[in-house]
Write a protein that holds these residues in place. Sequence first.
Motif, mmCIF file in Angstrom:
data_model
loop_
_atom_site.group_PDB
_atom_site.id
_atom_site.type_symbol
_atom_site.label_atom_id
_atom_site.label_comp_id
_atom_site.label_asym_id
_atom_site.label_seq_id
_atom_site.Cartn_x
_atom_site.Cartn_y
_atom_site.Cartn_z
ATOM 1 N N LEU A 1 66.510 67.088 -54.850
ATOM 2 C CA LEU A 1 66.476 67.508 -56.287
ATOM 3 C C LEU A 1 68.028 68.528 -56.009
ATOM 4 C CD1 LEU A 1 64.185 67.615 -58.927
ATOM 5 C CD2 LEU A 1 65.459 65.874 -58.701
ATOM 6 N N ASN A 2 69.203 68.272 -56.822
ATOM 7 C CA ASN A 2 70.129 69.777 -56.511
ATOM 8 C C ASN A 2 69.947 70.250 -57.876
ATOM 9 O OD1 ASN A 2 71.390 67.534 -58.439
ATOM 10 N ND2 ASN A 2 72.852 66.555 -57.296
ATOM 11 N N ASP A 3 70.541 71.118 -57.776
ATOM 12 C CA ASP A 3 70.832 71.658 -59.121
ATOM 13 C C ASP A 3 71.220 70.937 -60.510
ATOM 14 O OD1 ASP A 3 70.552 74.226 -57.647
ATOM 15 O OD2 ASP A 3 72.356 74.577 -57.766
ATOM 16 N N SER A 4 71.651 69.831 -60.770
ATOM 17 C CA SER A 4 71.941 68.464 -61.810
ATOM 18 C C SER A 4 70.619 67.788 -61.881
ATOM 19 C CB SER A 4 73.469 68.189 -61.401
ATOM 20 O OG SER A 4 73.944 69.042 -61.187
ATOM 21 N N ARG A 5 70.249 67.754 -61.147
ATOM 22 C CA ARG A 5 68.591 67.455 -61.576
ATOM 23 C C ARG A 5 68.514 65.620 -60.830
ATOM 24 N NH1 ARG A 5 63.147 68.785 -63.130
ATOM 25 N NH2 ARG A 5 63.315 67.082 -64.428
ATOM 26 N N GLU A 6 69.600 65.912 -60.133
ATOM 27 C CA GLU A 6 69.997 64.629 -59.039
ATOM 28 C C GLU A 6 68.743 64.548 -57.628
ATOM 29 O OE1 GLU A 6 74.668 63.903 -60.264
ATOM 30 O OE2 GLU A 6 73.656 64.953 -58.876
ATOM 31 N N VAL A 7 68.341 62.770 -57.493
ATOM 32 C CA VAL A 7 68.113 63.078 -56.616
ATOM 33 C C VAL A 7 68.911 62.090 -54.965
ATOM 34 C CG1 VAL A 7 66.857 60.784 -57.225
ATOM 35 C CG2 VAL A 7 65.620 62.158 -55.440
ATOM 36 N N LEU A 8 68.732 62.756 -54.145
ATOM 37 C CA LEU A 8 69.395 61.970 -52.698
ATOM 38 C C LEU A 8 68.278 60.643 -52.328
ATOM 39 C CD1 LEU A 8 71.438 62.414 -51.034
ATOM 40 C CD2 LEU A 8 70.295 63.724 -49.674
ATOM 41 N N LEU A 9 68.787 60.036 -52.307
ATOM 42 C CA LEU A 9 68.477 58.764 -51.809
ATOM 43 C C LEU A 9 69.348 58.045 -51.261
ATOM 44 C CD1 LEU A 9 67.044 56.518 -55.707
ATOM 45 C CD2 LEU A 9 65.651 58.002 -53.734
ATOM 46 N N MET A 10 68.659 56.712 -50.095
ATOM 47 C CA MET A 10 69.357 56.262 -49.100
ATOM 48 C C MET A 10 68.929 54.685 -49.031
ATOM 49 S SD MET A 10 67.447 58.467 -46.391
ATOM 50 C CE MET A 10 65.629 56.539 -45.999
ATOM 51 N N ARG A 11 69.689 53.901 -49.194
ATOM 52 C CA ARG A 11 69.305 52.287 -49.590
ATOM 53 C C ARG A 11 69.386 52.088 -47.769
ATOM 54 N NH1 ARG A 11 74.000 47.907 -50.139
ATOM 55 N NH2 ARG A 11 72.980 46.113 -50.885
ATOM 56 N N ARG A 12 68.532 50.843 -47.858
ATOM 57 C CA ARG A 12 68.312 50.854 -46.296
ATOM 58 C C ARG A 12 67.568 49.117 -46.677
ATOM 59 N NH1 ARG A 12 63.894 54.533 -44.108
ATOM 60 N NH2 ARG A 12 64.655 54.505 -42.510
ATOM 61 N N HIS A 13 67.574 48.016 -46.054
ATOM 62 C CA HIS A 13 67.314 46.775 -45.543
ATOM 63 C C HIS A 13 65.610 47.340 -45.089
ATOM 64 C CE1 HIS A 13 66.096 42.941 -44.425
ATOM 65 N NE2 HIS A 13 66.874 42.961 -45.390
ATOM 66 N N ARG A 14 65.228 46.311 -46.074
ATOM 67 C CA ARG A 14 63.627 46.510 -45.279
ATOM 68 C C ARG A 14 62.984 45.239 -45.354
ATOM 69 N NH1 ARG A 14 61.543 51.503 -43.454
ATOM 70 N NH2 ARG A 14 61.494 52.770 -45.203
ATOM 71 N N PHE A 15 63.076 44.529 -43.715
ATOM 72 C CA PHE A 15 63.131 43.360 -42.901
ATOM 73 C C PHE A 15 61.502 42.600 -43.549
ATOM 74 C CE2 PHE A 15 61.297 45.727 -39.743
ATOM 75 C CZ PHE A 15 60.276 44.371 -39.390
ATOM 76 N N ILE A 16 60.817 43.522 -44.212
ATOM 77 C CA ILE A 16 59.612 42.916 -44.112
ATOM 78 C C ILE A 16 59.259 42.213 -45.712
ATOM 79 C CG2 ILE A 16 57.057 43.217 -44.852
ATOM 80 C CD1 ILE A 16 57.150 45.789 -42.621
#
Length: 177
Positions: free
Chosen positions: A51-66
């Motif tokens: 979480l940054n100071d602006s209450r934003e969350v760091l997310l990653m976009r990824r492909h889940r092959f399953i």
Amino acid sequence: MSDTQWKILGEHTVDENRHIQLKTVDIELPDGVRFTQYVARMPRCAMTLVLNDSREVLLMRRHRFIIDKWVWEVPGGYVDGAEDIALAAAREVEEETGWRPCSMEHLVTYQPAIGSLDQPQEIYLARGAELTSTAPDINEAEEVRWFTLQEAMRMIDQGEIIGAATVVGVYRALSLT
């Protein structure tokens, strides 16, 4: 409350490698019924909700092959042997996103599928992160972005976030003051 437990009559390893141990376990219930259950044991995982100071969350976009689907997730991965769990969680953030957490605080531990999978999952909270010169691992994330917690909630509702660790982490973060 009863202290009656299921009895384990025997175990047989079906397959095993460094990431999973698949077994069949013969069980007897308190009423005498017997059956065989598949059990998967996997290494501990450590994930981080950054979480940054602006209450934003760091997310990653990824492909889940399953499930053959593109999803957004918090960074995380296996804890290597006797590695410190918080250090493993921080390491995964940097490797997967190129951001280095400023702090690490244990948020929650849970078992994602306790009926057939033994895999403790630890979620840490990082308050702030610094962008490093290290590029994210192309095999880990297609895109890395910051989202408000409200955007993350909408993404859960719309099926863009479906992984248990990310859902649990976002909901837990919403309860923090």
